[in-house]
Design a protein around this motif. Structure first.
Motif, PDB file in Angstrom:
ATOM      1  N   ALA A 164       0.813  -1.218   0.000  1.00 12.61           N
ATOM      2  CA  ALA A 164       0.000   0.000   0.000  1.00 12.61           C
ATOM      3  C   ALA A 164       0.844   1.263   0.000  1.00 12.61           C
ATOM      4  O   ALA A 164       0.488   2.260  -0.635  1.00 12.61           O
ATOM      5  CB  ALA A 164      -0.940  -0.014   1.205  1.00 12.61           C
ATOM      6  N   ASP A 165       1.985   1.238   0.739  1.00 15.48           N
ATOM      7  CA  ASP A 165       2.811   2.444   0.791  1.00 15.48           C
ATOM      8  C   ASP A 165       3.411   2.767  -0.581  1.00 15.48           C
ATOM      9  O   ASP A 165       3.551   3.926  -0.958  1.00 15.48           O
ATOM     10  CB  ASP A 165       3.902   2.305   1.849  1.00 15.48           C
ATOM     11  N   LYS A 166       3.749   1.729  -1.344  1.00 20.70           N
ATOM     12  CA  LYS A 166       4.295   1.973  -2.684  1.00 20.70           C
ATOM     13  C   LYS A 166       3.195   2.389  -3.667  1.00 20.70           C
ATOM     14  O   LYS A 166       3.470   3.107  -4.629  1.00 20.70           O
ATOM     15  CB  LYS A 166       5.024   0.738  -3.186  1.00 20.70           C
ATOM     16  N   VAL A 167       1.960   1.928  -3.419  1.00 17.83           N
ATOM     17  CA  VAL A 167       0.851   2.397  -4.253  1.00 17.83           C
ATOM     18  C   VAL A 167       0.699   3.899  -4.108  1.00 17.83           C
ATOM     19  O   VAL A 167       0.441   4.619  -5.088  1.00 17.83           O
ATOM     20  CB  VAL A 167      -0.444   1.661  -3.871  1.00 17.83           C
TER      21      VAL A 167
ATOM     22  N   GLU B 106       3.126   5.941  -3.410  1.00 18.00           N
ATOM     23  CA  GLU B 106       4.274   6.572  -4.065  1.00 18.00           C
ATOM     24  C   GLU B 106       4.097   6.623  -5.585  1.00 18.00           C
ATOM     25  O   GLU B 106       4.673   7.484  -6.248  1.00 18.00           O
ATOM     26  CB  GLU B 106       5.549   5.812  -3.710  1.00 18.00           C
ATOM     27  N   VAL B 107       3.318   5.704  -6.133  1.00 17.09           N
ATOM     28  CA  VAL B 107       3.111   5.702  -7.578  1.00 17.09           C
ATOM     29  C   VAL B 107       2.393   6.972  -8.020  1.00 17.09           C
ATOM     30  O   VAL B 107       2.747   7.594  -9.041  1.00 17.09           O
ATOM     31  CB  VAL B 107       2.324   4.446  -8.008  1.00 17.09           C
ATOM     32  N   ALA B 108       1.353   7.386  -7.273  1.00 18.92           N
ATOM     33  CA  ALA B 108       0.638   8.623  -7.634  1.00 18.92           C
ATOM     34  C   ALA B 108       1.565   9.829  -7.590  1.00 18.92           C
ATOM     35  O   ALA B 108       1.523  10.707  -8.462  1.00 18.92           O
ATOM     36  CB  ALA B 108      -0.546   8.814  -6.697  1.00 18.92           C
ATOM     37  N   ALA B 109       2.430   9.906  -6.567  1.00 21.38           N
ATOM     38  CA  ALA B 109       3.388  11.011  -6.476  1.00 21.38           C
ATOM     39  C   ALA B 109       4.391  10.956  -7.617  1.00 21.38           C
ATOM     40  O   ALA B 109       4.822  11.990  -8.155  1.00 21.38           O
ATOM     41  CB  ALA B 109       4.099  10.973  -5.132  1.00 21.38           C
ATOM     42  N   LEU B 110       4.785   9.734  -8.011  1.00 19.11           N
ATOM     43  CA  LEU B 110       5.714   9.584  -9.132  1.00 19.11           C
ATOM     44  C   LEU B 110       5.111  10.136 -10.419  1.00 19.11           C
ATOM     45  O   LEU B 110       5.783  10.841 -11.184  1.00 19.11           O
ATOM     46  CB  LEU B 110       6.064   8.101  -9.300  1.00 19.11           C
TER      47      LEU B 110
ATOM     48  N   VAL C  91       8.217  -1.671  -8.529  1.00 15.73           N
ATOM     49  CA  VAL C  91       6.792  -1.909  -8.748  1.00 15.73           C
ATOM     50  C   VAL C  91       6.635  -2.404 -10.182  1.00 15.73           C
ATOM     51  O   VAL C  91       7.247  -1.867 -11.113  1.00 15.73           O
ATOM     52  CB  VAL C  91       5.961  -0.629  -8.519  1.00 15.73           C
ATOM     53  N   LYS C  92       5.825  -3.453 -10.350  1.00 18.99           N
ATOM     54  CA  LYS C  92       5.681  -4.073 -11.660  1.00 18.99           C
ATOM     55  C   LYS C  92       4.369  -3.653 -12.325  1.00 18.99           C
ATOM     56  O   LYS C  92       3.343  -3.527 -11.649  1.00 18.99           O
ATOM     57  CB  LYS C  92       5.696  -5.600 -11.512  1.00 18.99           C
TER      58      LYS C  92
END
Length: 379
Positions: free
Chosen positions: A262-265, A267-271, A333-334
């Motif tokens: 969830a924490d990387k999800v 980060e994806v929006a911020a990326l 993340v894949k």
């Protein structure tokens, strides 16, 4: 003897001298006044760069010398005593001279106005529409002038106008298709839903406007051929004009695998926001984890390209895709891809023959076997 008395009549020669003198003097004075006024207006037009003064100069220069002389002659005849019949004739003469000269001035003004629209560097107009407007306006001017002169001479123009109306209706019915396209061309020129060079899309047609004619509009399609469409039919279409698009709103989606924490999800929006904001001529709007898909966590991204150039939009989208590809790799993340699971419960696997040989398969137990379709990883 009476003939000699007429030629020896001193009053006749005196009136003739008065008329000639007043006519010549009036003509020279009026010519001088018009010349001086034209020069003044030309000087003001050159100094102030005002088109109105330039139009006024050209209109004054269109003053007819014949009508000016006729006006001067009427002034001279006004100073002598004439019979009532001649007085009545002179009253009609005043109106005819003034009507003709005013019509010449207005005709010149319309012609200069349409030429200015046609050759204006700021916003050049469609030549066919501009010419059509000019012709219609000038026909109207001279028709009104002619009818007013006939009315002043005592002619009953009611029957004439009625006859012209009936004849006009008959002609309009005979050429209604042509007139429909002509007025559609006029509507395109006045309302300007599109102009030459605009890229438009309607129905299954997509291309650039090449020519707007009196009856048809010609479009150069993306595949290269020229498409000819009647003006009246074209105005009935819902038309998309992409050249006037100041910015392009882009919506795209992508997905990541379900095993992403969830924490990387987050980060994806911020990326996504960082990648889009770093590209010139773009304005980031939003990026959200939108939904749970069949095989992916779906993100929806919205941003704006601050240009109407389609090639530029594709360049920007390519940079965004490359940035996401690199950024997700760094986040470990894949991207998700379509997968399908096959469940086999009970029974036995079918025999498989390879190159004529029978392969031995262990019997399946009451458990289950799964087969996944997708990229196979090498150990």
């Amino acid at each position: 003897m009476q003939q000699w008395d007429f030629w020896l009549n001193q009053l006749f020669w005196l009136n003739t001298a008065i008329v000639l003198t007043v006519t010549l003097v009036s003509y020279l004075i009026l010519r001088s006044l018009i010349g001086i006024l034209s020069k003044r207006l030309a000087t003001w037009a050159a100094g102030r760069q005002n088109k109105f003064y330039g139009f006024a100069v050209e209109m004054l220069r269109r003053t007819s010398r014949f009508l000016l002389f006729a006006f001067s002659l009427l002034l001279g005849l006004k100073l002598i005593e004439l019979t009532p019949k001649w007085e009545d004739t002179l009253s009609h003469g005043w109106f005819i001279v003034l009507a003709l000269q005013v019509a010449l001035w207005v005709d010149t003004g319309v012609r200069l106005w349409t030429q200015n629209l046609l050759f204006s560097s700021d916003s050049p107009r469609n030549p066919v529409t501009t010419t059509l407007i000019s012709i219609l306006a000038r026909i109207l001017i001279w028709s009104v002038m002619l009818l007013s002169i006939l009315a002043n001479l005592g002619v009953n123009i009611t029957a004439l106008v009625a006859s012209l109306g009936v004849g006009g209706i008959a002609v309009a019915l005979a050429v209604q298709t042509l007139l429909s396209d002509m007025f559609a061309s006029l509507s395109i020129g006045v309302d300007k839903p599109f102009e030459i060079g605009d890229f438009v899309v309607f129905g299954s047609v997509a291309g650039s406007i090449e020519h707007i004619g009196l009856k048809t509009t010609r479009i150069r399609s993306l595949s290269g051929e020229q498409i000819v469409c009647a003006n009246s039919e074209l105005l009935k279409q819902t038309l998309h004009n992409y050249k006037r698009m100041e910015q392009r709103r882009i919506v795209f989606k992508f997905g990541i695998t379900y095993d992403t924490p969830a924490d990387k999800v987050r980060e994806v929006a911020a990326l996504v926001a960082r990648v889009i904001k770093a590209i010139p001529d773009t304005r980031f709007d939003r990026a959200h984890f939108q939904s749970f898909g069949d095989y992916q966590l779906t993100f929806e991204v919205v941003y704006y390209v601050l240009s109407s150039d389609y090639n530029k939009y594709m360049d920007i989208q390519q940079e965004i895709n490359l940035g996401l590809l690199q950024g997700l790799k760094e986040l470990e993340v894949k991207f998700a891809f379509p997968t399908r699971s096959l469940e086999f419960v009970g029974g036995q696997f079918p025999d498989i023959k390879v190159a004529g040989l029978q392969a031995e398969n262990p019997p399946a137990s009451s458990g289950e076997a799964r087969q996944e379709k997708g990229p196979r990883r090498m150990p």
